[in-house]
Write a protein that holds these residues in place. Structure first.
Motif, short mmCIF file in Angstrom:
data_model
loop_
_atom_site.label_atom_id
_atom_site.label_comp_id
_atom_site.label_asym_id
_atom_site.label_seq_id
_atom_site.Cartn_x
_atom_site.Cartn_y
_atom_site.Cartn_z
N SER A 85 -0.27 4.65 -8.63
CA SER A 85 0.65 3.52 -8.85
C SER A 85 2.09 3.84 -8.48
O SER A 85 2.94 2.96 -8.49
CB SER A 85 0.58 3.06 -10.30
N SER A 86 2.38 5.10 -8.13
CA SER A 86 3.74 5.47 -7.73
C SER A 86 4.04 5.11 -6.27
O SER A 86 5.19 5.18 -5.85
CB SER A 86 3.94 6.98 -7.89
N TYR A 87 2.99 4.78 -5.50
CA TYR A 87 3.18 4.59 -4.06
C TYR A 87 2.54 3.32 -3.53
O TYR A 87 1.56 2.83 -4.07
CB TYR A 87 2.60 5.78 -3.29
N CYS A 88 3.09 2.88 -2.41
CA CYS A 88 2.49 1.83 -1.58
C CYS A 88 2.32 2.44 -0.20
O CYS A 88 3.10 3.29 0.22
CB CYS A 88 3.39 0.62 -1.48
N CYS A 107 -0.28 -1.52 -2.47
CA CYS A 107 0.22 -0.57 -3.47
C CYS A 107 -0.94 0.02 -4.26
O CYS A 107 -2.07 -0.48 -4.19
CB CYS A 107 1.20 -1.26 -4.41
N GLU A 153 5.55 4.44 0.82
CA GLU A 153 6.79 4.05 0.16
C GLU A 153 6.64 4.29 -1.34
O GLU A 153 5.61 3.98 -1.93
CB GLU A 153 7.08 2.57 0.40
N SER A 154 7.67 4.85 -1.96
CA SER A 154 7.67 5.03 -3.41
C SER A 154 7.98 3.72 -4.09
O SER A 154 8.79 2.95 -3.61
CB SER A 154 8.71 6.08 -3.83
N GLN A 155 7.31 3.47 -5.21
CA GLN A 155 7.58 2.23 -5.96
C GLN A 155 8.70 2.46 -6.93
O GLN A 155 8.94 3.50 -7.43
CB GLN A 155 6.34 1.76 -6.71
#
Length: 155
Positions: A85-88, A107, A153-155
């Motif tokens: 869940s930290s990244y897309c 994501c 990409e970082s969320q």
């Protein structure tokens, strides 16, 4: 850097980078009609330097499509989970001589986001068992000719 020029009419050209991001080192292999802009190199360098540690994104090879055909590009991921869940993970593209254009992303939660301009023809999906994110494009046209990149990409 020398570039090879391909000139075939009525084809949609899709060039893929093979990206290997390892710490602060980035390796690229590209076949295209134009040089990659300095802003893109800066973007990729910054992506490699910030928050990328032992992550590898491997994309499919270059391809040529005819107008109306379906595009399917895969990005094999290692170093993080597509369900984290930290990244897309998503796709951007760059037509020759033009700016980068965001296509869409998925994501870790499974939520997807798309460019308003492209959302009717493109879909981003993932397969957590193979750690793969895939971009599918419907009814590809000559204006879709671009270098396509997958990116985290970082969320």
């Amino acid at each position: 850097m020398k570039m090879k020029t391909t000139n075939l009419q009525n084809n949609v050209f899709i060039w893929m980078y093979r990206n290997v991001l390892r710490g602060k080192e980035t390796a690229y292999s590209l076949t295209s009609q134009t040089m990659v802009s300095s802003s893109l190199w800066l973007f990729l360098l910054l992506a490699a330097v910030s928050r990328v540690h032992c992550v590898e994104l491997t994309q499919t090879e270059s391809m040529v499509l005819r107008p109306g055909q379906v595009l399917s590009l895969s990005c094999k991921i290692s170093g993080y989970s597509v369900t984290d869940s930290s990244y897309c993970t998503g796709f951007i593209r760059q037509p020759a001589g033009k700016a980068l254009e965001w296509v869409g992303m998925i994501c870790g939660s499974g939520s997807t986001y798309y460019s308003d301009k492209l959302k009717s023809r493109f879909q981003v999906t993932r397969d957590s068992s193979s750690s793969t994110v895939t971009l599918q494009g419907q009814n590809m046209q000559t204006e879709d000719t671009s270098v396509y990149f997958c990116a985290r990409e970082s969320q």
